[in-house]
Design a protein around this motif. Structure first.
Motif, short mmCIF file in Angstrom:
data_model
loop_
_atom_site.label_atom_id
_atom_site.label_comp_id
_atom_site.label_asym_id
_atom_site.label_seq_id
_atom_site.Cartn_x
_atom_site.Cartn_y
_atom_site.Cartn_z
N LEU A 27 0.80 -1.38 0.09
CA LEU A 27 -0.11 0.21 -0.03
C LEU A 27 1.11 1.33 -0.02
N SER A 28 0.17 2.44 -0.52
CA SER A 28 1.00 3.66 -0.34
C SER A 28 0.55 4.47 1.13
N PHE A 29 1.16 5.17 1.76
CA PHE A 29 0.71 5.80 2.66
C PHE A 29 -0.16 6.93 2.44
N ASP A 30 0.04 7.41 1.04
CA ASP A 30 -0.86 8.59 0.65
C ASP A 30 -2.71 8.16 1.03
N GLY A 31 -3.01 9.26 1.93
CA GLY A 31 -4.37 9.23 2.14
C GLY A 31 -4.55 8.47 3.35
N TYR A 32 -3.50 7.79 3.91
CA TYR A 32 -3.89 6.82 5.07
C TYR A 32 -2.99 7.62 6.39
N GLY A 33 -3.80 7.52 7.45
CA GLY A 33 -3.18 7.87 8.85
C GLY A 33 -2.36 6.77 9.16
N VAL A 34 -1.34 7.09 9.89
CA VAL A 34 -0.24 6.14 10.41
C VAL A 34 -0.03 6.39 11.98
N SER A 49 1.50 7.79 19.20
CA SER A 49 1.69 8.88 18.34
C SER A 49 0.87 8.42 17.00
N CYS A 50 0.40 9.55 16.34
CA CYS A 50 -0.09 9.50 14.92
C CYS A 50 0.20 10.54 14.04
N LEU A 51 0.40 10.14 12.91
CA LEU A 51 0.45 11.07 11.65
C LEU A 51 -0.94 11.18 11.02
N SER A 52 -1.33 12.29 10.86
CA SER A 52 -2.82 12.44 10.23
C SER A 52 -2.89 11.94 9.04
N SER A 53 -3.96 11.53 8.34
CA SER A 53 -4.14 11.16 7.00
C SER A 53 -3.67 12.15 5.95
N SER A 54 -3.74 13.39 6.12
CA SER A 54 -3.21 14.28 5.25
C SER A 54 -1.76 14.43 5.36
N HIS A 55 -1.21 13.90 6.29
CA HIS A 55 0.17 13.88 6.76
C HIS A 55 0.77 15.36 6.99
N ALA A 57 0.04 16.57 9.95
CA ALA A 57 0.05 16.98 11.29
C ALA A 57 0.30 15.77 12.13
N THR A 58 1.22 16.13 13.18
CA THR A 58 1.53 15.07 14.22
C THR A 58 0.70 15.01 15.60
N TYR A 59 0.39 13.97 16.20
CA TYR A 59 0.05 13.78 17.41
C TYR A 59 0.53 12.78 18.44
N TYR A 60 0.56 13.35 19.81
CA TYR A 60 1.09 12.37 20.83
C TYR A 60 0.44 12.31 21.97
N SER A 61 0.50 11.17 22.51
CA SER A 61 -0.07 10.90 23.81
C SER A 61 0.77 11.81 25.04
N ASP A 62 -0.06 12.28 26.06
CA ASP A 62 0.41 13.04 27.04
C ASP A 62 1.92 12.40 27.63
N SER A 63 2.01 10.94 27.63
CA SER A 63 3.16 10.19 28.19
C SER A 63 4.38 10.21 27.22
N GLY A 103 -8.56 12.60 9.31
CA GLY A 103 -7.96 13.50 10.35
C GLY A 103 -6.90 12.64 11.19
N TRP A 104 -7.15 12.48 12.44
CA TRP A 104 -6.33 11.89 13.27
C TRP A 104 -6.89 10.99 14.52
N THR A 105 -6.38 10.03 14.90
CA THR A 105 -6.92 9.19 15.93
C THR A 105 -5.79 8.12 16.59
N LEU A 106 -5.90 8.08 18.19
CA LEU A 106 -5.14 7.17 18.60
C LEU A 106 -5.93 6.08 19.19
N ARG A 107 -7.17 5.88 18.45
CA ARG A 107 -7.84 4.53 19.16
C ARG A 107 -7.55 3.64 17.91
N PRO A 108 -7.10 2.41 18.78
CA PRO A 108 -6.52 1.05 17.79
C PRO A 108 -7.74 0.86 16.85
N TYR A 109 -9.03 0.70 17.24
CA TYR A 109 -10.14 -0.10 16.42
C TYR A 109 -10.42 0.77 15.35
#
Length: 124
Positions: A27-34, A49-55, A57-63, A103-109
């Motif tokens: 697969l290509s990362f294009d259009g996918y969140g990682v 941590s998450c890299l948004s689907s548009s790549h 923005a990045t997000y991190y857990s508080d820890s 967008g982005w998410t840190l929910r495994p499901y």
């Protein structure tokens, strides 16, 4: 067939650093969140941590905010997690995952494809 293969885990002393890699195929990362997740024994899988689907923005857990950095090399189809100032509580199996969400998410499901994981152990 989509495959995600993590590497770079190991044993490190507290305060040290590791860089995890996740090589993707099929697969290509294009259009996918990682995302990067971790799971310690007896605990639920935790979004790190998450890299948004548009790549864009990045997000991190508080820890891990301020210590971990997610990045990608699209040409190599690889996503990285640079982990600095490691603590014993960072000990876990680390997984990378890819999802077709907006967008982005840190929910495994919310993630569709997963790697097999790599062990990170931080000694005190």
């Amino acid at each position: 067939e989509v495959q995600l293969v993590e590497s770079g885990g190991g044993l490190v002393q507290a305060g040290g650093s590791l860089r995890l890699s996740c090589a993707a195929s099929g697969l290509s990362f294009d259009g996918y969140g990682v995302g990067w997740f971790r799971q310690a024994p007896g605990k639920e899988r935790e979004g790190v941590s998450c890299l948004s689907s548009s790549h864009g923005a990045t997000y991190y857990s508080d820890s891990v905010t301020g210590r971990f950095t997610i990045s990608t090399d699209d040409a190599k189809m690889t996503v990285y997690l640079q982990m600095n100032s490691l603590k014993p509580e960072d000990t876990a199996v680390y997984f990378c995952a890819v999802g077709a969400f907006a967008g982005w998410t840190l929910r495994p499901y919310d993630y569709d494809f997963w790697g097999q994981g790599t062990q990170v152990t931080v000694s005190s």
